[in-house]
Design a protein around this motif. Sequence first.
Motif, PDB file in Angstrom:
ATOM      1  N   ASN A  74       0.817  -1.220   0.000  1.00 52.96           N
ATOM      2  CA  ASN A  74       0.000   0.000   0.000  1.00 52.96           C
ATOM      3  C   ASN A  74       0.848   1.266   0.000  1.00 52.96           C
ATOM      4  O   ASN A  74       0.455   2.293  -0.555  1.00 52.96           O
ATOM      5  CB  ASN A  74      -0.919   0.025   1.225  1.00 52.96           C
ATOM      6  N   LEU A  75       2.028   1.186   0.627  1.00 52.78           N
ATOM      7  CA  LEU A  75       2.883   2.361   0.725  1.00 52.78           C
ATOM      8  C   LEU A  75       3.417   2.784  -0.635  1.00 52.78           C
ATOM      9  O   LEU A  75       3.878   3.924  -0.799  1.00 52.78           O
ATOM     10  CB  LEU A  75       4.042   2.079   1.682  1.00 52.78           C
ATOM     11  N   GLU A  76       3.382   1.893  -1.623  1.00 52.41           N
ATOM     12  CA  GLU A  76       3.827   2.229  -2.966  1.00 52.41           C
ATOM     13  C   GLU A  76       2.719   2.887  -3.784  1.00 52.41           C
ATOM     14  O   GLU A  76       2.967   3.369  -4.902  1.00 52.41           O
ATOM     15  CB  GLU A  76       4.339   0.978  -3.682  1.00 52.41           C
ATOM     16  N   TRP A  77       1.481   2.909  -3.226  1.00 50.57           N
ATOM     17  CA  TRP A  77       0.341   3.426  -3.994  1.00 50.57           C
ATOM     18  C   TRP A  77      -0.450   4.507  -3.279  1.00 50.57           C
ATOM     19  O   TRP A  77      -0.980   5.416  -3.909  1.00 50.57           O
ATOM     20  CB  TRP A  77      -0.598   2.267  -4.368  1.00 50.57           C
ATOM     21  N   ILE A  78      -0.576   4.414  -1.965  1.00 42.58           N
ATOM     22  CA  ILE A  78      -1.392   5.375  -1.235  1.00 42.58           C
ATOM     23  C   ILE A  78      -0.503   6.490  -0.700  1.00 42.58           C
ATOM     24  O   ILE A  78       0.312   6.266   0.205  1.00 42.58           O
ATOM     25  CB  ILE A  78      -2.152   4.716  -0.073  1.00 42.58           C
ATOM     26  N   ASP A  79      -0.641   7.660  -1.249  1.00 37.73           N
ATOM     27  CA  ASP A  79       0.097   8.837  -0.802  1.00 37.73           C
ATOM     28  C   ASP A  79      -0.809   9.624   0.132  1.00 37.73           C
ATOM     29  O   ASP A  79      -1.813  10.204  -0.297  1.00 37.73           O
ATOM     30  CB  ASP A  79       0.498   9.689  -2.012  1.00 37.73           C
ATOM     31  N   SER A  80      -0.460   9.631   1.415  1.00 41.05           N
ATOM     32  CA  SER A  80      -1.339  10.263   2.407  1.00 41.05           C
ATOM     33  C   SER A  80      -1.432  11.772   2.234  1.00 41.05           C
ATOM     34  O   SER A  80      -2.329  12.407   2.785  1.00 41.05           O
ATOM     35  CB  SER A  80      -0.862   9.931   3.822  1.00 41.05           C
ATOM     36  N   GLY A  81      -0.532  12.348   1.460  1.00 38.60           N
ATOM     37  CA  GLY A  81      -0.600  13.780   1.229  1.00 38.60           C
ATOM     38  C   GLY A  81      -1.396  14.154   0.003  1.00 38.60           C
ATOM     39  O   GLY A  81      -1.885  15.281  -0.108  1.00 38.60           O
ATOM     40  N   ARG A  82      -1.533  13.185  -0.939  1.00 36.04           N
ATOM     41  CA  ARG A  82      -2.149  13.542  -2.219  1.00 36.04           C
ATOM     42  C   ARG A  82      -3.304  12.639  -2.637  1.00 36.04           C
ATOM     43  O   ARG A  82      -4.185  13.067  -3.379  1.00 36.04           O
ATOM     44  CB  ARG A  82      -1.084  13.536  -3.320  1.00 36.04           C
ATOM     45  N   GLY A  83      -3.311  11.363  -2.201  1.00 37.14           N
ATOM     46  CA  GLY A  83      -4.324  10.455  -2.719  1.00 37.14           C
ATOM     47  C   GLY A  83      -5.164   9.734  -1.690  1.00 37.14           C
ATOM     48  O   GLY A  83      -6.137   9.077  -2.049  1.00 37.14           O
ATOM     49  N   GLY A  84      -4.789   9.824  -0.414  1.00 39.56           N
ATOM     50  CA  GLY A  84      -5.560   9.058   0.561  1.00 39.56           C
ATOM     51  C   GLY A  84      -5.135   9.296   1.993  1.00 39.56           C
ATOM     52  O   GLY A  84      -4.439  10.265   2.305  1.00 39.56           O
ATOM     53  N   TRP A  85      -5.553   8.364   2.849  1.00 44.82           N
ATOM     54  CA  TRP A  85      -5.290   8.440   4.281  1.00 44.82           C
ATOM     55  C   TRP A  85      -4.885   7.051   4.769  1.00 44.82           C
ATOM     56  O   TRP A  85      -5.470   6.041   4.347  1.00 44.82           O
ATOM     57  CB  TRP A  85      -6.540   8.907   5.028  1.00 44.82           C
ATOM     58  N   LEU A  86      -3.916   6.978   5.678  1.00 47.95           N
ATOM     59  CA  LEU A  86      -3.360   5.709   6.137  1.00 47.95           C
ATOM     60  C   LEU A  86      -3.685   5.465   7.605  1.00 47.95           C
ATOM     61  O   LEU A  86      -3.874   6.394   8.386  1.00 47.95           O
ATOM     62  CB  LEU A  86      -1.837   5.695   5.934  1.00 47.95           C
ATOM     63  N   PHE A  87      -3.711   4.170   7.971  1.00 47.26           N
ATOM     64  CA  PHE A  87      -3.911   3.780   9.376  1.00 47.26           C
ATOM     65  C   PHE A  87      -3.051   2.565   9.684  1.00 47.26           C
ATOM     66  O   PHE A  87      -2.492   1.940   8.788  1.00 47.26           O
ATOM     67  CB  PHE A  87      -5.389   3.484   9.653  1.00 47.26           C
ATOM     68  N   GLN A  88      -2.953   2.227  10.945  1.00 42.66           N
ATOM     69  CA  GLN A  88      -2.187   1.068  11.376  1.00 42.66           C
ATOM     70  C   GLN A  88      -2.969  -0.216  11.079  1.00 42.66           C
ATOM     71  O   GLN A  88      -4.128  -0.335  11.503  1.00 42.66           O
ATOM     72  CB  GLN A  88      -1.881   1.140  12.874  1.00 42.66           C
ATOM     73  N   PRO A  89      -2.390  -1.175  10.365  1.00 45.08           N
ATOM     74  CA  PRO A  89      -3.135  -2.399  10.041  1.00 45.08           C
ATOM     75  C   PRO A  89      -3.569  -3.145  11.294  1.00 45.08           C
ATOM     76  O   PRO A  89      -2.809  -3.265  12.258  1.00 45.08           O
ATOM     77  CB  PRO A  89      -2.130  -3.219   9.211  1.00 45.08           C
ATOM     78  N   GLY A  90      -4.813  -3.612  11.297  1.00 47.17           N
ATOM     79  CA  GLY A  90      -5.334  -4.382  12.412  1.00 47.17           C
ATOM     80  C   GLY A  90      -5.795  -3.545  13.587  1.00 47.17           C
ATOM     81  O   GLY A  90      -6.247  -4.091  14.597  1.00 47.17           O
ATOM     82  N   ASP A  91      -5.722  -2.221  13.469  1.00 45.99           N
ATOM     83  CA  ASP A  91      -6.096  -1.328  14.570  1.00 45.99           C
ATOM     84  C   ASP A  91      -7.416  -0.635  14.204  1.00 45.99           C
ATOM     85  O   ASP A  91      -7.449   0.304  13.411  1.00 45.99           O
ATOM     86  CB  ASP A  91      -4.990  -0.294  14.780  1.00 45.99           C
ATOM     87  N   GLU A  92      -8.504  -1.102  14.811  1.00 45.69           N
ATOM     88  CA  GLU A  92      -9.834  -0.592  14.474  1.00 45.69           C
ATOM     89  C   GLU A  92      -9.965   0.898  14.759  1.00 45.69           C
ATOM     90  O   GLU A  92     -10.550   1.645  13.955  1.00 45.69           O
ATOM     91  CB  GLU A  92     -10.891  -1.374  15.242  1.00 45.69           C
ATOM     92  N   MET A  93      -9.427   1.352  15.892  1.00 45.81           N
ATOM     93  CA  MET A  93      -9.527   2.766  16.239  1.00 45.81           C
ATOM     94  C   MET A  93      -8.724   3.621  15.264  1.00 45.81           C
ATOM     95  O   MET A  93      -9.178   4.699  14.839  1.00 45.81           O
ATOM     96  CB  MET A  93      -9.037   3.001  17.664  1.00 45.81           C
ATOM     97  N   SER A  94      -7.539   3.146  14.891  1.00 44.70           N
ATOM     98  CA  SER A  94      -6.723   3.873  13.922  1.00 44.70           C
ATOM     99  C   SER A  94      -7.444   3.979  12.584  1.00 44.70           C
ATOM    100  O   SER A  94      -7.420   5.022  11.921  1.00 44.70           O
ATOM    101  CB  SER A  94      -5.371   3.180  13.746  1.00 44.70           C
ATOM    102  N   MET A  95      -8.118   2.874  12.191  1.00 46.10           N
ATOM    103  CA  MET A  95      -8.875   2.889  10.942  1.00 46.10           C
ATOM    104  C   MET A  95     -10.028   3.887  11.023  1.00 46.10           C
ATOM    105  O   MET A  95     -10.276   4.644  10.070  1.00 46.10           O
ATOM    106  CB  MET A  95      -9.425   1.483  10.634  1.00 46.10           C
ATOM    107  N   ALA A  96     -10.738   3.874  12.132  1.00 50.61           N
ATOM    108  CA  ALA A  96     -11.852   4.806  12.303  1.00 50.61           C
ATOM    109  C   ALA A  96     -11.365   6.250  12.254  1.00 50.61           C
ATOM    110  O   ALA A  96     -12.016   7.119  11.654  1.00 50.61           O
ATOM    111  CB  ALA A  96     -12.560   4.529  13.627  1.00 50.61           C
ATOM    112  N   ASN A  97     -10.224   6.520  12.871  1.00 45.30           N
ATOM    113  CA  ASN A  97      -9.676   7.883  12.854  1.00 45.30           C
ATOM    114  C   ASN A  97      -9.303   8.310  11.437  1.00 45.30           C
ATOM    115  O   ASN A  97      -9.545   9.462  11.040  1.00 45.30           O
ATOM    116  CB  ASN A  97      -8.457   7.975  13.771  1.00 45.30           C
ATOM    117  N   ALA A  98      -8.699   7.385  10.675  1.00 45.59           N
ATOM    118  CA  ALA A  98      -8.330   7.710   9.288  1.00 45.59           C
ATOM    119  C   ALA A  98      -9.570   7.949   8.440  1.00 45.59           C
ATOM    120  O   ALA A  98      -9.613   8.891   7.629  1.00 45.59           O
ATOM    121  CB  ALA A  98      -7.488   6.571   8.699  1.00 45.59           C
ATOM    122  N   LEU A  99     -10.602   7.117   8.641  1.00 51.40           N
ATOM    123  CA  LEU A  99     -11.843   7.305   7.900  1.00 51.40           C
ATOM    124  C   LEU A  99     -12.490   8.639   8.282  1.00 51.40           C
ATOM    125  O   LEU A  99     -13.001   9.365   7.417  1.00 51.40           O
ATOM    126  CB  LEU A  99     -12.795   6.144   8.185  1.00 51.40           C
TER     127      LEU A  99
END
Length: 372
Positions: A302-327
């Motif tokens: 994912n790090l080769e495709w998702i640019d958190s500054g230009r194309g998306g938002w990243l979270f810690q894998p397996g971390d539900e709260m981190s995912m919710a925060n990114a969403l």
Amino acid sequence: MLNVLYCSNAYTTHDHRFLRSFLSAGWRVGWLPLSGIKTDQRSIPEGVRIFDILANRSAPPDSSACLQCVPTVRDILRRWMPNLIVAGPIQTATWTMACAGASPLVAMSWGSDLLVDARSNANAEQVTRVALEHSSALLGDCHAVQIAASSFVPFSDDKVFLLPWGLDDPGQVCSDSYRDVLRHELGWRNCLVVISARSWESVYDIESLIGAFARCHRQYPCLRLLLLGDGSHAASIRERIAKEGVTDFVYMPGRVSQANLSSYYQCADLYITSALSDGTSVSLLEAMSHGLPVVGAGAYGNLEWIDSGRGGWLFQPGDEMSMANALGRAISCADQFKERGAWNRQLVISRANWRDNSSKMLAFLAHIATGQ
């Protein structure tokens, strides 16, 4: 003309694409599936010789079961006489071919086989090491796979080929006329729609996705989820949806055919992938080619495709709260969706065209087979 034997676990979109590419090169192609599973409804490309020794098996065999196939595989190798064998995933198909003495053998990683499975237990480590030690080259879809393989066997750079398992024509997207139709049918016309297109299996952690979605829905009531796919975790996923009280806000159309997938991407505003590990995810590339911004785990391919500054938002894998925060961060930046989605689309068009990349792959495989 090369005589190639291709071995894989099942018949998927990826297998269809590889077989078709080998045929397009004018090669004589044999295919040995390790199960009768078919997730791609298209016919096997005409001209492929099928060695259907495990057609009645409803699940891919583990490494121990693969050993039982070795005598039959050795017989196939003697009769087919391939001058190139391409096999993956590592712990099943590559392992089977290695035990059968196949050569020259190209180990084809499917991502999680090296990123996760290879270190899951002592037996997996041993099987992975033997499979790679008996391989002449490595075919993978991202640098994370190469790094993982090098912890077992140090392949030289000229024996490694990395290509995104991209899209046939990433610049071609059908009309978005279905967007309003589906939203109207669902009553979602003025909603913000998130889409997931991963299988309902452990590695994709759909349960955590449901939890993250539910957390964000409580803050953003207009949020909706298109949850495509199915799998062995269907019961627990549906239970989690009910427990979180979001049944009325999640639409589950089941496994969607490749022909209809574009319509669902067009219906969405944002793509999310909760996978615990990924090489280069084709569903991620498909979503990006449709101009969707993405929320995904900040690891591996994912790090080769998702640019958190230009194309998306990243979270810690397996971390539900981190995912919710990114969403949640993504939703708060909904005014940036169009700009970020356009950046993703151009990235995929420039780097993930299967037709361009596969021609380079074929040249690499021909070099391994002939040494020229």
